[in-house]
Design an enzyme around this catalytic site. Structure first.
Site, PDB file in Angstrom:
ATOM      1  N   LYS A   1      46.526  40.418  45.516  1.00 55.24           N
ATOM      2  CA  LYS A   1      47.080  41.087  44.330  1.00 55.24           C
ATOM      3  C   LYS A   1      47.656  42.443  44.703  1.00 55.24           C
ATOM      4  CE  LYS A   1      43.135  40.820  42.294  1.00 55.24           C
ATOM      5  NZ  LYS A   1      42.445  39.971  43.284  1.00 55.24           N
TER       6      LYS A   1
ATOM      7  N   GLY B   1      38.941  45.595  46.349  1.00 56.85           N
ATOM      8  CA  GLY B   1      39.518  46.189  47.557  1.00 56.85           C
ATOM      9  C   GLY B   1      40.918  45.647  47.730  1.00 56.85           C
ATOM     10  N   HIS B   2      41.914  46.446  47.388  1.00 62.78           N
ATOM     11  CA  HIS B   2      43.289  45.982  47.510  1.00 62.78           C
ATOM     12  C   HIS B   2      43.905  46.577  48.765  1.00 62.78           C
ATOM     13  CE1 HIS B   2      42.977  44.230  43.628  1.00 62.78           C
ATOM     14  NE2 HIS B   2      42.740  45.392  43.053  1.00 62.78           N
TER      15      HIS B   2
ATOM     16  N   ASP C   1      40.659  38.475  46.022  1.00 61.67           N
ATOM     17  CA  ASP C   1      41.230  38.582  47.372  1.00 61.67           C
ATOM     18  C   ASP C   1      42.479  37.716  47.539  1.00 61.67           C
ATOM     19  OD1 ASP C   1      38.866  40.066  48.031  1.00 61.67           O
ATOM     20  OD2 ASP C   1      37.834  38.164  48.290  1.00 61.67           O
TER      21      ASP C   1
ATOM     22  N   GLN D   1      39.558  41.398  41.190  1.00 59.88           N
ATOM     23  CA  GLN D   1      38.840  40.115  41.348  1.00 59.88           C
ATOM     24  C   GLN D   1      39.729  38.947  40.879  1.00 59.88           C
ATOM     25  OE1 GLN D   1      36.687  42.628  39.443  1.00 59.88           O
ATOM     26  NE2 GLN D   1      36.286  43.487  41.420  1.00 59.88           N
TER      27      GLN D   1
HETATM   28  P1  GDP Z   1      43.422  41.575  46.669  1.00 55.51           P
HETATM   29  O1  GDP Z   1      42.045  42.066  46.388  1.00 55.51           O
HETATM   30  O2  GDP Z   1      43.787  40.399  45.816  1.00 55.51           O
HETATM   31  O3  GDP Z   1      44.455  42.659  46.634  1.00 55.51           O
HETATM   32  O4  GDP Z   1      43.422  41.005  48.134  1.00 55.51           O
HETATM   33  P2  GDP Z   1      43.008  41.766  49.480  1.00 55.51           P
HETATM   34  O5  GDP Z   1      43.820  42.957  49.659  1.00 55.51           O
HETATM   35  O6  GDP Z   1      41.535  41.885  49.580  1.00 55.51           O
HETATM   36  O7  GDP Z   1      43.346  40.628  50.530  1.00 55.51           O
HETATM   37  C1  GDP Z   1      44.560  40.288  50.801  1.00 55.51           C
HETATM   38  C2  GDP Z   1      44.756  40.457  52.286  1.00 55.51           C
HETATM   39  O8  GDP Z   1      45.759  39.582  52.647  1.00 55.51           O
HETATM   40  C3  GDP Z   1      45.250  41.839  52.691  1.00 55.51           C
HETATM   41  O9  GDP Z   1      44.790  42.158  53.978  1.00 55.51           O
HETATM   42  C4  GDP Z   1      46.752  41.675  52.685  1.00 55.51           C
HETATM   43  O10 GDP Z   1      47.427  42.553  53.547  1.00 55.51           O
HETATM   44  C5  GDP Z   1      46.877  40.270  53.154  1.00 55.51           C
HETATM   45  N1  GDP Z   1      48.047  39.568  52.646  1.00 55.51           N
HETATM   46  C6  GDP Z   1      48.616  39.640  51.405  1.00 55.51           C
HETATM   47  N2  GDP Z   1      49.657  38.794  51.332  1.00 55.51           N
HETATM   48  C7  GDP Z   1      49.732  38.181  52.547  1.00 55.51           C
HETATM   49  C8  GDP Z   1      50.603  37.183  53.084  1.00 55.51           C
HETATM   50  O11 GDP Z   1      51.499  36.663  52.426  1.00 55.51           O
HETATM   51  N3  GDP Z   1      50.349  36.787  54.375  1.00 55.51           N
HETATM   52  C9  GDP Z   1      49.360  37.309  55.129  1.00 55.51           C
HETATM   53  N4  GDP Z   1      49.192  36.859  56.367  1.00 55.51           N
HETATM   54  N5  GDP Z   1      48.533  38.250  54.649  1.00 55.51           N
HETATM   55  C10 GDP Z   1      48.723  38.673  53.376  1.00 55.51           C
END
Ligand code: GDP
Length: 423
Positions: A18, A42-43, A15, A221
């Site tokens: 990525k 979940g991206h 989370d 992950q």
């Molecule tokens: P992943 O599994 O690593 O892709 O992460 P997720 O998608 O589950 O969680 C990342 C969340 O943080 C998503 O809702 C993104 O839109 C949000 N996000 C990503 N980068 C940023 C950022 O720089 N600032 C903020 N406020 N939200 C972000």
């Protein structure tokens, strides 16, 4: 002419953002491949006013024209895959000719989910899995009884393999539930459609690189959830770290040029297991609200804590990071003070900068926090490092120093444009 190959890897407990970083980096690549995990990932990607949540299909699919692959290292949930496929099509994403799945990828079948939930329900120590069948699918793979995409070529054989799987699971648990046979029928119905997408991901990537195409290998992950290098047993069932990328798509490690480690500006963790820099209850709730820290797959609240430089340094080492991408810096914008864990203190009073192998000891360590002044300024409009407040830059400098890894990207918001490329 040769293109470049970049791995994007999570450096905490997943989370980290990525999805957003892959979306940003995909701008300059032609091919994006997922190398491990399944529909437990979940991206979330924001484009304009639209939000896309992708579980299995690589985030690169949102960029028109990019080819996206699912490598042999993933466990492919066929039903979920086509749900996502149809949802993307409905929303106007053109998919024809853009998706390929490795012939060697293992299938996650409907009985894996049933098994996952049954095992978790009976366990004395729960892992906190997503209940999506990932663990049992990888167990079948390691147990040499898995079913692979290549097996879809012969429908009769595929049916027999499914039957064998159902019987085996039926002998282990009391009730398979009513939905299973419907889900199996649907799986058989869709099998030819999936087989049409079968490819050799390793040779596609190799040919692409030789033709000057740029390739992105997308992990799911994070490092602390890696089966070998994470906080075992509170881990996922695959190798999330950069070494897993070569294996998970079928190329040699010498082809990888860059490894981008994605870290959130603080730490979160979903599921069970230790979180050394975890906040007290009040601060935990506050950060969860500020950062919107609820799982993209399950909606589960994530536990939050300060940035853990011990873990990040460890991640830099086990992944061989060439650069860092720090996300969600903006989430810290309103805090008067921020902190970084620079080392752990053991109950015996010793200090360590090494991330321990014994997960139980991680429960007992106390992080030594270094307090830094906050910036109490909105950073969401910053597009260059010079536009960040001095205290935010100081915070980032300290992360760089402690991890001994240069920061190449800083993300300051959910949208594609809210990114600073450090030059
Ligand atoms: P992943 O599994 O690593 O892709 O992460 P997720 O998608 O589950 O969680 C990342 C969340 O943080 C998503 O809702 C993104 O839109 C949000 N996000 C990503 N980068 C940023 C950022 O720089 N600032 C903020 N406020 N939200 C972000």
């Amino acid at each position: 002419m040769s293109g470049s190959c970049t791995v994007v890897v999570g450096c905490q407990w997943g989370d980290e953002g990525k999805g957003k970083m892959v979306d940003v980096l995909a701008e300059d690549v032609d091919l994006v491949a997922r190398y491990q995990g399944g529909a437990n990932a979940g991206h979330t990607v924001h484009v304009g006013e639209e939000e896309f949540v992708l579980h299995q299909i690589p985030s690169g699919i949102i960029h028109p024209g990019k080819r996206c692959l699912l490598g042999n290292g993933v466990v492919l949930d066929l039903l979920q895959f086509f749900e996502e496929y149809e949802e993307l099509e409905k929303r106007g994403v053109q998919l024809t000719g853009r998706l390929g799945v490795s012939q060697r990828a293992h299938l996650l079948l409907p009985y894996h989910r049933i098994l996952d939930r049954a095992i978790e329900a009976r366990a004395s120590e729960r892992i906190g899995t997503t209940g999506r069948g990932i663990g049992p699918a990888y167990e079948d793979k390691a147990g040499r009884r898995g079913v692979r995409v290549a097996d879809l070529a012969d429908p009769e054989r595929f049916r027999a393999l499914l039957q064998r799987g159902v019987e085996r699971v039926g002998s282990q648990i009391e009730s398979l539930g009513n939905g299973l046979f419907e889900a199996i029928d649907r799986t058989i119905e869709l099998s030819a459609r999936l087989h049409d997408l079968a490819t050799d991901t390793g040779s596609e990537i190799l040919d692409g690189l030789a033709a000057g195409k740029n390739v992105l290998l997308e992990g799911a992950q994070g490092t602390a959830l890696d089966l070998d290098h994470g906080t075992y047993p509170f881990v996922t069932s695959s190798n999330t770290t950069a070494g897993g990328a070569a294996i998970g798509v079928g190329i040699g490690p010498t082809l990888i040029d860059r490894v981008v480690g994605v870290v959130k500006a603080y730490t979160t963790r979903v599921g069970n297991g230790p979180l050394p820099t975890g906040f007290d209850r009040e601060m935990d709730e506050r950060m969860r609200e500020l950062g919107g820290e609820f799982g993209a797959t399950t909606g589960r609240p994530r536990r939050c804590g300060w940035f853990d430089a011990v873990l990040a340094r460890y991640a830099a080492r086990v992944n061989g990071l060439t650069e860092l991408a720090v996300t969600k810096l903006d989430v810290l914008d309103t805090l008067p003070e921020v902190a970084i864990a620079v080392e752990y203190r053991t109950p015996e009073g010793a200090s360590t900068r090494e991330f321990p192998a014994d997960t139980r000891s991680l429960d007992r360590v106390e992080p030594r926090l270094e307090m830094l002044p906050g910036w109490e300024t909105d950073t969401t409009g910053a597009r260059r490092m010079e536009e960040l407040p001095a205290n935010a830059r100081r915070y980032l400098d300290r992360i760089e120093e402690l991890t001994e890894t240069p920061i190449a990207w800083v993300s300051v918001g959910t949208r594609r444009g809210q990114i600073i490329k450090v030059t």
